[in-house]
Motif scaffolding. Sequence first.
Motif, PDB file in Angstrom:
ATOM      1  N   LEU A 213      -8.925  -0.490  -6.869  1.00  0.00           N
ATOM      2  CA  LEU A 213      -8.198   0.390  -7.898  1.00  0.00           C
ATOM      3  C   LEU A 213      -7.421   1.729  -7.104  1.00  0.00           C
ATOM      4  N   ALA A 214      -8.322   2.199  -6.414  1.00  0.00           N
ATOM      5  CA  ALA A 214      -7.832   3.419  -5.532  1.00  0.00           C
ATOM      6  C   ALA A 214      -6.685   3.144  -4.889  1.00  0.00           C
ATOM      7  N   ILE A 215      -6.781   1.973  -4.145  1.00  0.00           N
ATOM      8  CA  ILE A 215      -5.492   1.631  -3.407  1.00  0.00           C
ATOM      9  C   ILE A 215      -4.367   1.574  -4.133  1.00  0.00           C
ATOM     10  N   VAL A 216      -4.507   0.651  -4.935  1.00  0.00           N
ATOM     11  CA  VAL A 216      -3.350   0.423  -5.986  1.00  0.00           C
ATOM     12  C   VAL A 216      -2.669   1.629  -6.509  1.00  0.00           C
ATOM     13  N   ALA A 217      -3.518   2.347  -6.989  1.00  0.00           N
ATOM     14  CA  ALA A 217      -3.139   3.544  -7.756  1.00  0.00           C
ATOM     15  C   ALA A 217      -2.409   4.531  -6.845  1.00  0.00           C
ATOM     16  N   SER A 218      -2.874   4.767  -5.581  1.00  0.00           N
ATOM     17  CA  SER A 218      -2.592   5.682  -4.794  1.00  0.00           C
ATOM     18  C   SER A 218      -1.317   5.315  -3.944  1.00  0.00           C
ATOM     19  N   ASP A 219      -0.959   4.088  -3.858  1.00  0.00           N
ATOM     20  CA  ASP A 219       0.023   3.770  -2.851  1.00  0.00           C
ATOM     21  C   ASP A 219       1.177   2.776  -3.776  1.00  0.00           C
ATOM     22  N   ALA A 220       2.132   3.544  -4.169  1.00  0.00           N
ATOM     23  CA  ALA A 220       3.060   2.442  -5.049  1.00  0.00           C
ATOM     24  C   ALA A 220       3.639   1.260  -4.204  1.00  0.00           C
ATOM     25  N   ARG A 221       3.547   1.543  -2.834  1.00  0.00           N
ATOM     26  CA  ARG A 221       4.103   0.090  -2.094  1.00  0.00           C
ATOM     27  C   ARG A 221       3.248  -1.001  -2.047  1.00  0.00           C
ATOM     28  N   GLU A 222       2.037  -0.658  -2.460  1.00  0.00           N
ATOM     29  CA  GLU A 222       0.920  -1.736  -2.622  1.00  0.00           C
ATOM     30  C   GLU A 222       1.060  -2.228  -4.369  1.00  0.00           C
ATOM     31  N   ALA A 223       1.144  -1.204  -4.918  1.00  0.00           N
ATOM     32  CA  ALA A 223       1.061  -1.724  -6.521  1.00  0.00           C
ATOM     33  C   ALA A 223       2.438  -2.445  -6.668  1.00  0.00           C
ATOM     34  N   ARG A 224       3.526  -2.366  -6.086  1.00  0.00           N
ATOM     35  CA  ARG A 224       4.811  -3.029  -6.489  1.00  0.00           C
ATOM     36  C   ARG A 224       4.751  -4.549  -6.594  1.00  0.00           C
ATOM     37  N   ALA A 225       3.843  -5.066  -5.506  1.00  0.00           N
ATOM     38  CA  ALA A 225       3.651  -6.357  -5.446  1.00  0.00           C
ATOM     39  C   ALA A 225       2.922  -7.080  -6.448  1.00  0.00           C
ATOM     40  N   GLY A 226       2.049  -6.204  -7.170  1.00  0.00           N
ATOM     41  CA  GLY A 226       1.247  -6.673  -8.232  1.00  0.00           C
ATOM     42  C   GLY A 226      -0.095  -6.416  -7.955  1.00  0.00           C
ATOM     43  N   VAL A 227      -1.199  -6.637  -8.831  1.00  0.00           N
ATOM     44  CA  VAL A 227      -2.674  -6.374  -8.474  1.00  0.00           C
ATOM     45  C   VAL A 227      -3.503  -7.407  -8.111  1.00  0.00           C
ATOM     46  N   THR A 228      -3.346  -8.525  -8.762  1.00  0.00           N
ATOM     47  CA  THR A 228      -4.015  -9.653  -8.484  1.00  0.00           C
ATOM     48  C   THR A 228      -3.374 -10.523  -7.353  1.00  0.00           C
ATOM     49  N   ARG A 229      -4.256 -11.278  -6.675  1.00  0.00           N
ATOM     50  CA  ARG A 229      -3.707 -12.116  -5.685  1.00  0.00           C
ATOM     51  C   ARG A 229      -2.603 -12.944  -6.237  1.00  0.00           C
ATOM     52  N   VAL A 230      -2.737 -13.536  -7.625  1.00  0.00           N
ATOM     53  CA  VAL A 230      -1.654 -14.614  -8.113  1.00  0.00           C
ATOM     54  C   VAL A 230      -0.465 -13.717  -8.220  1.00  0.00           C
ATOM     55  N   GLU A 231      -0.469 -12.383  -8.652  1.00  0.00           N
ATOM     56  CA  GLU A 231       0.662 -11.682  -8.928  1.00  0.00           C
ATOM     57  C   GLU A 231       1.351 -11.404  -7.640  1.00  0.00           C
ATOM     58  N   ARG A 232       0.616 -11.117  -6.533  1.00  0.00           N
ATOM     59  CA  ARG A 232       1.386 -10.674  -5.424  1.00  0.00           C
ATOM     60  C   ARG A 232       1.832 -12.085  -4.289  1.00  0.00           C
ATOM     61  N   ALA A 233       1.379 -13.224  -4.862  1.00  0.00           N
ATOM     62  CA  ALA A 233       1.783 -14.505  -4.296  1.00  0.00           C
ATOM     63  C   ALA A 233       2.873 -14.713  -5.138  1.00  0.00           C
ATOM     64  N   HIS A 234       3.240 -14.649  -6.457  1.00  0.00           N
ATOM     65  CA  HIS A 234       4.563 -14.806  -6.953  1.00  0.00           C
ATOM     66  C   HIS A 234       5.675 -13.875  -6.470  1.00  0.00           C
ATOM     67  N   THR A 235       5.126 -12.517  -6.421  1.00  0.00           N
ATOM     68  CA  THR A 235       6.163 -11.602  -6.013  1.00  0.00           C
ATOM     69  C   THR A 235       6.688 -12.029  -4.395  1.00  0.00           C
ATOM     70  N   LEU A 236       5.682 -12.376  -3.445  1.00  0.00           N
ATOM     71  CA  LEU A 236       6.305 -12.749  -2.148  1.00  0.00           C
ATOM     72  C   LEU A 236       7.111 -14.153  -1.965  1.00  0.00           C
ATOM     73  N   ALA A 237       6.621 -14.949  -3.115  1.00  0.00           N
ATOM     74  CA  ALA A 237       7.681 -16.189  -3.126  1.00  0.00           C
ATOM     75  C   ALA A 237       8.946 -15.667  -3.702  1.00  0.00           C
ATOM     76  N   ARG A 238       8.939 -14.910  -4.548  1.00  0.00           N
ATOM     77  CA  ARG A 238      10.288 -14.618  -5.333  1.00  0.00           C
ATOM     78  C   ARG A 238      11.097 -13.723  -4.490  1.00  0.00           C
ATOM     79  N   GLU A 239      10.607 -12.930  -3.706  1.00  0.00           N
ATOM     80  CA  GLU A 239      11.385 -11.859  -2.710  1.00  0.00           C
ATOM     81  C   GLU A 239      11.934 -12.792  -1.488  1.00  0.00           C
ATOM     82  N   LEU A 240      10.906 -13.817  -0.861  1.00  0.00           N
ATOM     83  CA  LEU A 240      11.378 -14.724   0.049  1.00  0.00           C
ATOM     84  C   LEU A 240      12.429 -15.571  -0.575  1.00  0.00           C
TER      85      LEU A 240
END
Length: 280
Positions: A213-240
Amino acid sequence: MTLSRIDDFPPQHPAWELLTGATPFQASSIDQRFSFTTYIPSAYRHSAAPLPLLVAVHGTGRRPEAVRDRFVRFAEEQGVVVLVPLFPIGIDEPDDVDNYKNLSYGGTRFDEVLLGMIADAAERWRIECERFLLAGFSGGGQFAHRFAYLHPERLRAVSIGAPGRVTLPDAEPWPHGIGDVHDVFGRDADLDALTRIPHQIIVGGEDDARETLAIVASDAREARAGVTRVERAHTLARELTSHGVPVEMVVVPGVAHDADAMSAPVIDFLSRALAQPIAI
């Protein structure tokens, strides 16, 4: 250093027993801190043509033999050589576990180390290695999608499994984005070339373990992709996909962070990619 080619040995020489099937780890000729193992299928003895190559990259736990063995049946059925690198912990700092995931750390270029391993393998075995299949899970998924940004011309297809952190194709600095990739690596990310490379992004539907949580809360560049691996996978897929990259997004229901449980759809994707003509 010149490596002995297996084809130079007569068919009954002990080298054939040692250097086919699951092989011992071999040190990289360009940097002996790193090594790799391979699986050479039985088709190698019966085919004069070079065999296609799958590179499979381990996760943070670094169990390359388990990664190799996960693809043995695929290798035998499809006549594919499997190469799995070992990127040990503590190469530049004693407790560093993430060194390889961003491709560059402490002066080591892990993408170049991998390409050197592939060149070593091509000296020893008949391998079609100008373009290869690439797959990685967890930390290996991080490595795989970042490698694709820099070296799409070397790939036939890439399977990206459950990456904990992702690099999006935007102007943020590496490894959050690709905005300064030329400054970091001396080469650009070729998004146009990526549009010709089939991508699979795969994650377990229950892979919801949250990043620190400290990483996600302190770095908006990390948080923008999502918090869980599922969210981050979907974000990467959408952006690509928004850049024209062909992406198959796969969520495996009822599965958490488990590479074995997701191996069937990964192998299906790789088999289909292998059957397609190589993109130019």
